[in-house]
Design an enzyme around this catalytic site. Structure first.
Site, PDB file in Angstrom:
ATOM      1  N   LEU A  14       0.923  -0.950   0.191  1.00  0.00           N
ATOM      2  CA  LEU A  14      -0.227  -0.597  -0.197  1.00  0.00           C
ATOM      3  C   LEU A  14       0.553   1.374  -0.115  1.00  0.00           C
ATOM      4  O   LEU A  14       0.678   2.127  -0.517  1.00  0.00           O
ATOM      5  CB  LEU A  14      -1.357   0.370   1.181  1.00  0.00           C
ATOM      6  CG  LEU A  14      -1.815  -1.125   1.342  1.00  0.00           C
ATOM      7  CD1 LEU A  14      -2.623  -0.654   2.302  1.00  0.00           C
ATOM      8  CD2 LEU A  14      -2.535  -0.777   0.232  1.00  0.00           C
ATOM      9  N   GLY A  71       3.248   1.621   8.045  1.00  0.00           N
ATOM     10  CA  GLY A  71       3.743   0.663   8.318  1.00  0.00           C
ATOM     11  C   GLY A  71       3.490  -0.002   9.314  1.00  0.00           C
ATOM     12  O   GLY A  71       2.976   0.185   9.751  1.00  0.00           O
ATOM     13  N   GLY A  72       4.475  -1.435   9.758  1.00  0.00           N
ATOM     14  CA  GLY A  72       4.593  -2.251  10.764  1.00  0.00           C
ATOM     15  C   GLY A  72       4.101  -3.510   9.819  1.00  0.00           C
ATOM     16  O   GLY A  72       4.029  -3.829   8.323  1.00  0.00           O
ATOM     17  N   TYR A 135      -1.449 -10.332  15.438  1.00  0.00           N
ATOM     18  CA  TYR A 135      -1.715  -9.063  14.422  1.00  0.00           C
ATOM     19  C   TYR A 135      -2.956  -8.042  14.726  1.00  0.00           C
ATOM     20  O   TYR A 135      -2.864  -7.198  14.808  1.00  0.00           O
ATOM     21  CB  TYR A 135      -1.686  -9.684  13.050  1.00  0.00           C
ATOM     22  CG  TYR A 135      -1.618  -8.593  12.423  1.00  0.00           C
ATOM     23  CD1 TYR A 135      -1.034  -7.280  11.903  1.00  0.00           C
ATOM     24  CD2 TYR A 135      -2.751  -8.743  11.102  1.00  0.00           C
ATOM     25  CE1 TYR A 135      -1.579  -6.338  11.277  1.00  0.00           C
ATOM     26  CE2 TYR A 135      -3.287  -8.365  10.522  1.00  0.00           C
ATOM     27  CZ  TYR A 135      -2.344  -7.204   9.879  1.00  0.00           C
ATOM     28  OH  TYR A 135      -2.913  -6.071   9.082  1.00  0.00           O
ATOM     29  N   CYS A 165      -6.550  -5.405   0.620  1.00  0.00           N
ATOM     30  CA  CYS A 165      -6.489  -4.335  -0.633  1.00  0.00           C
ATOM     31  C   CYS A 165      -5.145  -4.962  -1.463  1.00  0.00           C
ATOM     32  O   CYS A 165      -4.437  -4.463  -1.398  1.00  0.00           O
ATOM     33  CB  CYS A 165      -6.347  -3.124  -0.053  1.00  0.00           C
ATOM     34  SG  CYS A 165      -6.019  -1.777  -1.385  1.00  0.00           S
ATOM     35  N   ARG A 173     -13.621 -15.393   0.143  1.00  0.00           N
ATOM     36  CA  ARG A 173     -14.259 -14.661   1.305  1.00  0.00           C
ATOM     37  C   ARG A 173     -13.469 -13.138   0.676  1.00  0.00           C
ATOM     38  O   ARG A 173     -14.432 -12.427   1.241  1.00  0.00           O
ATOM     39  CB  ARG A 173     -12.749 -14.842   2.089  1.00  0.00           C
ATOM     40  CG  ARG A 173     -13.038 -14.144   3.519  1.00  0.00           C
ATOM     41  CD  ARG A 173     -11.489 -14.173   4.215  1.00  0.00           C
ATOM     42  NE  ARG A 173     -11.483 -13.038   5.141  1.00  0.00           N
ATOM     43  CZ  ARG A 173     -10.504 -12.297   5.350  1.00  0.00           C
ATOM     44  NH1 ARG A 173      -9.901 -12.567   3.691  1.00  0.00           N
ATOM     45  NH2 ARG A 173     -10.238 -11.421   6.050  1.00  0.00           N
TER      46      ARG A 173
HETATM   47  P1  NAI Z   1       3.541  -4.398   3.992  1.00  0.00           P
HETATM   48  O1  NAI Z   1       3.512  -5.755   4.462  1.00  0.00           O
HETATM   49  O2  NAI Z   1       3.552  -4.301   2.323  1.00  0.00           O
HETATM   50  O3  NAI Z   1       4.025  -3.132   4.549  1.00  0.00           O
HETATM   51  C1  NAI Z   1       4.309  -3.295   5.727  1.00  0.00           C
HETATM   52  C2  NAI Z   1       4.963  -2.121   5.524  1.00  0.00           C
HETATM   53  O4  NAI Z   1       5.826  -1.803   7.071  1.00  0.00           O
HETATM   54  C3  NAI Z   1       6.610  -2.969   4.725  1.00  0.00           C
HETATM   55  O5  NAI Z   1       7.574  -2.022   3.960  1.00  0.00           O
HETATM   56  C4  NAI Z   1       7.782  -3.083   6.029  1.00  0.00           C
HETATM   57  O6  NAI Z   1       8.874  -2.559   5.654  1.00  0.00           O
HETATM   58  C5  NAI Z   1       7.711  -2.059   7.509  1.00  0.00           C
HETATM   59  N1  NAI Z   1       7.897  -2.641   8.621  1.00  0.00           N
HETATM   60  C6  NAI Z   1       7.686  -3.535   9.004  1.00  0.00           C
HETATM   61  N2  NAI Z   1       7.991  -3.384  10.118  1.00  0.00           N
HETATM   62  C7  NAI Z   1       8.397  -2.000  10.276  1.00  0.00           C
HETATM   63  C8  NAI Z   1       9.157  -1.253  11.480  1.00  0.00           C
HETATM   64  N3  NAI Z   1       9.647  -1.595  12.509  1.00  0.00           N
HETATM   65  N4  NAI Z   1      10.044  -0.111  10.793  1.00  0.00           N
HETATM   66  C9  NAI Z   1       8.967   0.780  10.066  1.00  0.00           C
HETATM   67  N5  NAI Z   1       9.006  -0.273   8.568  1.00  0.00           N
HETATM   68  C10 NAI Z   1       8.385  -1.509   9.719  1.00  0.00           C
HETATM   69  O7  NAI Z   1       1.738  -3.980   4.264  1.00  0.00           O
HETATM   70  P2  NAI Z   1       0.352  -3.324   3.389  1.00  0.00           P
HETATM   71  O8  NAI Z   1      -0.047  -4.195   2.822  1.00  0.00           O
HETATM   72  O9  NAI Z   1       1.270  -2.253   2.489  1.00  0.00           O
HETATM   73  O10 NAI Z   1      -0.227  -2.254   4.582  1.00  0.00           O
HETATM   74  C11 NAI Z   1       0.272  -1.947   4.599  1.00  0.00           C
HETATM   75  C12 NAI Z   1      -0.824  -1.522   6.306  1.00  0.00           C
HETATM   76  O11 NAI Z   1      -1.889  -1.529   6.078  1.00  0.00           O
HETATM   77  C13 NAI Z   1      -0.315  -2.999   7.197  1.00  0.00           C
HETATM   78  O12 NAI Z   1      -0.043  -1.873   8.660  1.00  0.00           O
HETATM   79  C14 NAI Z   1      -1.405  -3.422   7.169  1.00  0.00           C
HETATM   80  O13 NAI Z   1      -1.069  -3.951   8.358  1.00  0.00           O
HETATM   81  C15 NAI Z   1      -3.050  -2.661   6.962  1.00  0.00           C
HETATM   82  N6  NAI Z   1      -3.337  -3.747   6.046  1.00  0.00           N
HETATM   83  C16 NAI Z   1      -3.419  -4.042   5.028  1.00  0.00           C
HETATM   84  C17 NAI Z   1      -4.338  -4.574   4.391  1.00  0.00           C
HETATM   85  C18 NAI Z   1      -4.190  -5.145   3.236  1.00  0.00           C
HETATM   86  O14 NAI Z   1      -5.410  -5.632   2.291  1.00  0.00           O
HETATM   87  N7  NAI Z   1      -3.227  -4.639   2.232  1.00  0.00           N
HETATM   88  C19 NAI Z   1      -5.393  -5.153   4.830  1.00  0.00           C
HETATM   89  C20 NAI Z   1      -5.464  -4.663   6.608  1.00  0.00           C
HETATM   90  C21 NAI Z   1      -4.583  -3.945   7.423  1.00  0.00           C
HETATM   91  C1  15L Z   2      -4.655  -7.944   6.821  1.00  0.00           C
HETATM   92  O1  15L Z   2      -4.708  -7.438   7.985  1.00  0.00           O
HETATM   93  C2  15L Z   2      -3.142  -8.750   6.268  1.00  0.00           C
HETATM   94  O2  15L Z   2      -2.031  -7.072   6.013  1.00  0.00           O
HETATM   95  C3  15L Z   2      -3.884  -8.528   4.425  1.00  0.00           C
HETATM   96  O3  15L Z   2      -1.982  -8.920   4.040  1.00  0.00           O
HETATM   97  C4  15L Z   2      -4.589  -9.164   4.254  1.00  0.00           C
HETATM   98  O4  15L Z   2      -4.331 -10.720   4.956  1.00  0.00           O
HETATM   99  C5  15L Z   2      -5.657  -8.959   4.457  1.00  0.00           C
HETATM  100  O5  15L Z   2      -5.823  -8.783   6.270  1.00  0.00           O
HETATM  101  C6  15L Z   2      -7.434  -9.982   4.650  1.00  0.00           C
HETATM  102  O6  15L Z   2      -7.998 -10.274   5.630  1.00  0.00           O
HETATM  103  O7  15L Z   2      -7.709 -10.122   4.016  1.00  0.00           O
END
Ligand code: NAI
Ligand code: 15L
Length: 265
Positions: A14, A71-72, A135, A165, A173
């Site tokens: 994202l 981030g996280g 998580y 996303c 699902r």
């Molecule tokens: P992702 O895992 O691709 O990106 C998360 C980024 O956070 C990574 O680049 C990672 O290096 C960075 N990160 C991890 N630990 C860190 C730390 N200690 N310090 C600094 N950076 C750190 O995840 P994505 O898919 O881009 O999601 C972004 C956010 O949205 C996350 O917080 C995730 O939990 C949340 N989210 C995403 C969903 C999705 O469907 N993509 C669904 C629900 C929530």
């Molecule tokens: C999340 O929270 C995760 O960050 C993402 O990778 C997917 O697993 C998403 O939920 C999901 O529920 O599909």
């Protein structure tokens, strides 16, 4: 227009989407991640930083008037991994924001805060948490932190409980949880353009026919998701069989996260 929008998690899925699609929201995008990122282009600053490092996060947030906190750790992991990024990191971020004049925050929360509700339940934003993983618990912590900082200091946060996303839904699902990239972008725009937001909880989900979540309380943001997962239903039906009605993916809103073990350090 914002002066400087901080995007954490900028190396992630994202984060890269936000970097390419949200330049118009601010004069400068400050991009940060613990992982390496592409070099800064025009109107960008790139700062590598671990969210667990308090002083580094304080320096990172200084001078920003908006924070897109992506981030996280984004999936189930050991408690220690989750703790540094999603617990300590979130505390560091809110304290840094408090020191920096309280820039508005969009906190990327998750459907895994409520993942143990079954799929026959339609949820409101104020239904109690039912996290499905460590998580998910960490995202409940982030939501609680935003509540404390709103009530104590007036810090504004949009809590966006993102479904799934990705460019396309990946399984049955996700026909209910899918958030399209375009709808994600328009939601972030609405959050940072609204004059006042307070601390709304928003379901980050597209205009899907199948839905478990009621977004009516966030209508004041003016966000109107345009895409629907129905476009992909036939493709998913052709690619995989519908999960058995007792399968975790068909019973619980959080799907397979509900069946994850506790990962040991
Ligand atoms: P992702 O895992 O691709 O990106 C998360 C980024 O956070 C990574 O680049 C990672 O290096 C960075 N990160 C991890 N630990 C860190 C730390 N200690 N310090 C600094 N950076 C750190 O995840 P994505 O898919 O881009 O999601 C972004 C956010 O949205 C996350 O917080 C995730 O939990 C949340 N989210 C995403 C969903 C999705 O469907 N993509 C669904 C629900 C929530
Ligand atoms: C999340 O929270 C995760 O960050 C993402 O990778 C997917 O697993 C998403 O939920 C999901 O529920 O599909």
């Amino acid at each position: 227009m914002l002066e400087r929008l901080l995007i954490t998690g900028a190396a992630g899925g994202l984060g890269r989407l936000a970097r390419s699609r949200l330049k118009h929201l601010a004069r400068t995008l400050r991009l940060s991640d613990v992982a390496p990122m592409e070099a800064a282009g025009e109107g960008e600053e790139v700062i590598q930083c671990n969210l667990g490092d308090r002083q580094a996060v304080r320096d990172l947030v200084a001078g920003c008037d908006g924070i897109l906190h992506l981030g996280g750790v984004s999936v189930e992991r050991t408690f220690d991994e989750i703790c540094e990024a999603n617990l300590v990191g979130v505390y560091n971020l809110y304290e840094a924001a408090r020191a920096a004049g309280q820039p508005r925050i969009l906190f990327a929360s998750s459907n895994h805060t409520i993942g143990f509700y079954t799929q026959d339940v339609r949820l409101q934003v104020d239904d109690p948490h039912r996290p499905d993983s460590l998580y998910g618990v960490s995202k409940c912590f982030g939501e609680a932190m935003s509540s404390l900082y709103f009530d104590k200091f007036g810090q504004e946060t949009a809590l966006v409980r993102i479904g799934s996303c990705f460019p396309e839904p990946r399984d049955h699902r996700m026909l209910a949880t899918w958030l399209s990239p375009d709808d994600f972008v328009s939601l972030v725009e609405c959050v940072f353009r609204a004059p006042r937001i307070g601390r709304p909880i928003v379901w980050g989900v597209s205009n899907n026919q199948a839905t478990w979540w009621d977004n009516s309380s966030a209508a004041f943001l003016g966000w109107q998701p345009k895409d629907s997962s129905e476009t992909f239903r036939a493709k998913i039906d052709a690619a995989m069989s519908v999960p058995d009605k007792d399968a975790v993916d068909a019973v619980y809103q959080g799907g397979k996260f509900c069946a994850e073990p506790i990962h040991e350090n």
